[in-house]
Design an enzyme around this catalytic site. Sequence first.
Site, PDB file in Angstrom:
ATOM      1  N   LYS A  21       0.754  -1.103   0.045  1.00 18.43           N
ATOM      2  CA  LYS A  21      -0.088  -0.132  -0.085  1.00 18.43           C
ATOM      3  C   LYS A  21       0.551   1.405  -0.194  1.00 18.43           C
ATOM      4  O   LYS A  21       0.752   2.377  -0.860  1.00 18.43           O
ATOM      5  CB  LYS A  21      -1.081   0.130   1.364  1.00 18.43           C
ATOM      6  CG  LYS A  21      -2.053  -1.022   1.257  1.00 18.43           C
ATOM      7  CD  LYS A  21      -2.929  -0.905   2.361  1.00 18.43           C
ATOM      8  CE  LYS A  21      -2.517  -0.958   3.962  1.00 18.43           C
ATOM      9  NZ  LYS A  21      -2.009  -2.513   3.974  1.00 18.43           N
ATOM     10  N   THR A  22       1.863   1.400   0.975  1.00 24.17           N
ATOM     11  CA  THR A  22       2.512   2.481   0.905  1.00 24.17           C
ATOM     12  C   THR A  22       3.485   2.899  -0.318  1.00 24.17           C
ATOM     13  O   THR A  22       3.355   3.797  -0.968  1.00 24.17           O
ATOM     14  CB  THR A  22       3.581   2.432   2.356  1.00 24.17           C
ATOM     15  OG1 THR A  22       2.902   2.135   3.409  1.00 24.17           O
ATOM     16  CG2 THR A  22       4.634   3.771   2.233  1.00 24.17           C
TER      17      THR A  22
ATOM     18  N   GLU B 208      -3.650   5.978   1.329  1.00 20.43           N
ATOM     19  CA  GLU B 208      -3.410   4.574   1.792  1.00 20.43           C
ATOM     20  C   GLU B 208      -4.471   4.149   2.541  1.00 20.43           C
ATOM     21  O   GLU B 208      -4.949   4.836   3.548  1.00 20.43           O
ATOM     22  CB  GLU B 208      -2.006   4.469   2.379  1.00 20.43           C
ATOM     23  CG  GLU B 208      -1.538   2.992   2.878  1.00 20.43           C
ATOM     24  CD  GLU B 208      -0.126   3.015   3.428  1.00 20.43           C
ATOM     25  OE1 GLU B 208      -0.035   2.193   4.089  1.00 20.43           O
ATOM     26  OE2 GLU B 208       0.687   3.926   3.168  1.00 20.43           O
TER      27      GLU B 208
END
Length: 460
Positions: free
Chosen positions: A127-128, A171
Site C-alpha cells: 500500500k505505501t 493509503e
Amino acid sequence: MMNNPNPISTYLVPGKRVHLVGIGGVSMCPLAEVLRGMGLLVQGSDMTDSDTVEHLRGLGIPVAIGHNAENLGDCDFVVRTAAVHDSNPEIAGAVARGIPVYERAQAWGAIMRHYPNALCVSGTHGKTTTTSMCTHIFMAAQADPTVMIGGTLPLLHAGYRVGHGDTIILESCEYCNSFLSFFPTVAVILNVEEDHLDFFKDLADIERSFHRFAELVPAAGHVVVNADNPGAMDAVAGVDRPLFTFGLDHPADCTAANLREADGVPDFDVLIRGEKYAHVTLHVYGRHNVLNALAAASAAWVLGIPGSAVEAGLSAFTGAGRRFEHKGTFNGAELYDDYAHHPDELHALLTTARAMGYRRVVVAFQPHTYTRTAKLFDQFVEELKLADVVILAEIYAAREQNTLGISSADLCRNIPGSVYCSTLDKVAEQLRQTAQPGDLILTVGAGDIYRAGEKLLKKD
C-alpha cells in the site's frame, strides 16, 4: 459510533477543538496537521514520546504522554486510531462526559468527500509503495493532489501533503474495517491475504471486507484489482462496479511488455488493453514493484492522467521511507531497512535481495504483534530461512499484550543458525560482529528495528 448524534463533518470547522488519541501514529500525525490547516484547534496524546510527537509539538500542537481522561481538557470531539479500544481512559472519559468519539478513518472519509477524485489504495501488502508511486505520477501531472501515506515519501519530506487540486490519494487499511469509512471513486486492491487475524476471523472474512470496500465505489468510478492475486479476485467476485485489472501472469487490462532488467532494476512498457500507454524504468527492485507500478499506472489511466506523467513520476520514484531504504555502509556491508512484517512481504524482500548479487544476506528481523507471529509462525520460519544469517529481535508489541506467551526465541529455535537478541542494543552488537565486506544487511519489521541499524552506523 459512540456518543455521536451528528456526523463528524459537523465538527470539521475552524475553531472546534479536537483531541487525537494516538496522535503519534503514521496516519494520525498527518491528520493532526491537516485538521490544524483547516483551522481546528488540535491536541492529542500518545503512549510514548517519539520524533513524530516532537515534530507535532514543534508545530504548536500539545501532546500528552500517557493516556488519562484529564488530557481531554475542553475538547469538542475525539478522534482515535483503530488500535485504541473502548477501555482506554480517554475514550471512557469522553463517553462519560458526552464528548463524541470518532474513528480516524471517519475523519479521513469526511475530508475526502470534498474531492471529485478519491483514489484509495488498499491491499495486504504494497500500500505505501503504490500510494507513493501514485503521488509521484499525479505530482508529475501537476494535479496538485492531497495525499496521505502510511510512511515518509522523500518527494514530500513527509507522509502527506495538502493540495488544491481535485484529487485526494490515500493509503487505505483494512484493519478493523477502517477503509469502510472511506468514499473512494477509485479503489485499488493490490492483494488480499491472511493478516490482522486479531480482528478478522480468517481469509474469507478478510475477502468480505475488501468486497464491501469495492462496493463503496460509485457506478461512475473504478475498482482496480490485481488479476494475479486469487484473494483479490475472489474479493471482487460479484461486485457490480466497473473493474479494471492489472497483472503479469493472467490476462488483464493493464500489463507489462518487453520486461527486462536494466542495471538491476525493471524496465518495461505499460500496455493498456494492448496499446502502449507508457515506458517505465523503475529505480526500485523486484517483481512485486512491477505489479505496484502497474497498479499505479492503472489508477492514473482510469483518472485520465497522460502516460508521460506515469513515465516521469515512476522514473523519479526511488522508494518510500522504510521500504528497502538504503541507510549506509558498515565494514564494507550495505545496510538497508524495510517495513516487511508479513511472510508474503518477507518472501518478496528476501527473494529480491538474494538476486542482487551480494555475498550474504544478513537479516535482523523484528516480528510485529504477538497474534500475527503466532498465527503465521510456520510461514515466518520458512521465509526467514531464505536469508544466510538471521538475527531475531524480540516481538514488537504495538497495540497488544503478550497473552500468548510467545517470543522471538521460539522462532529462533526453529531456524537453524539463527540468533535471538532480547534488546535492540544486542541486535546492533550482533550485527557489528557479523557484518563482512560484500554483505547485504537488512533491518526488517514494522516496529523500531530500524534503530538497531542506526546504532550500528553510529559505531562505524
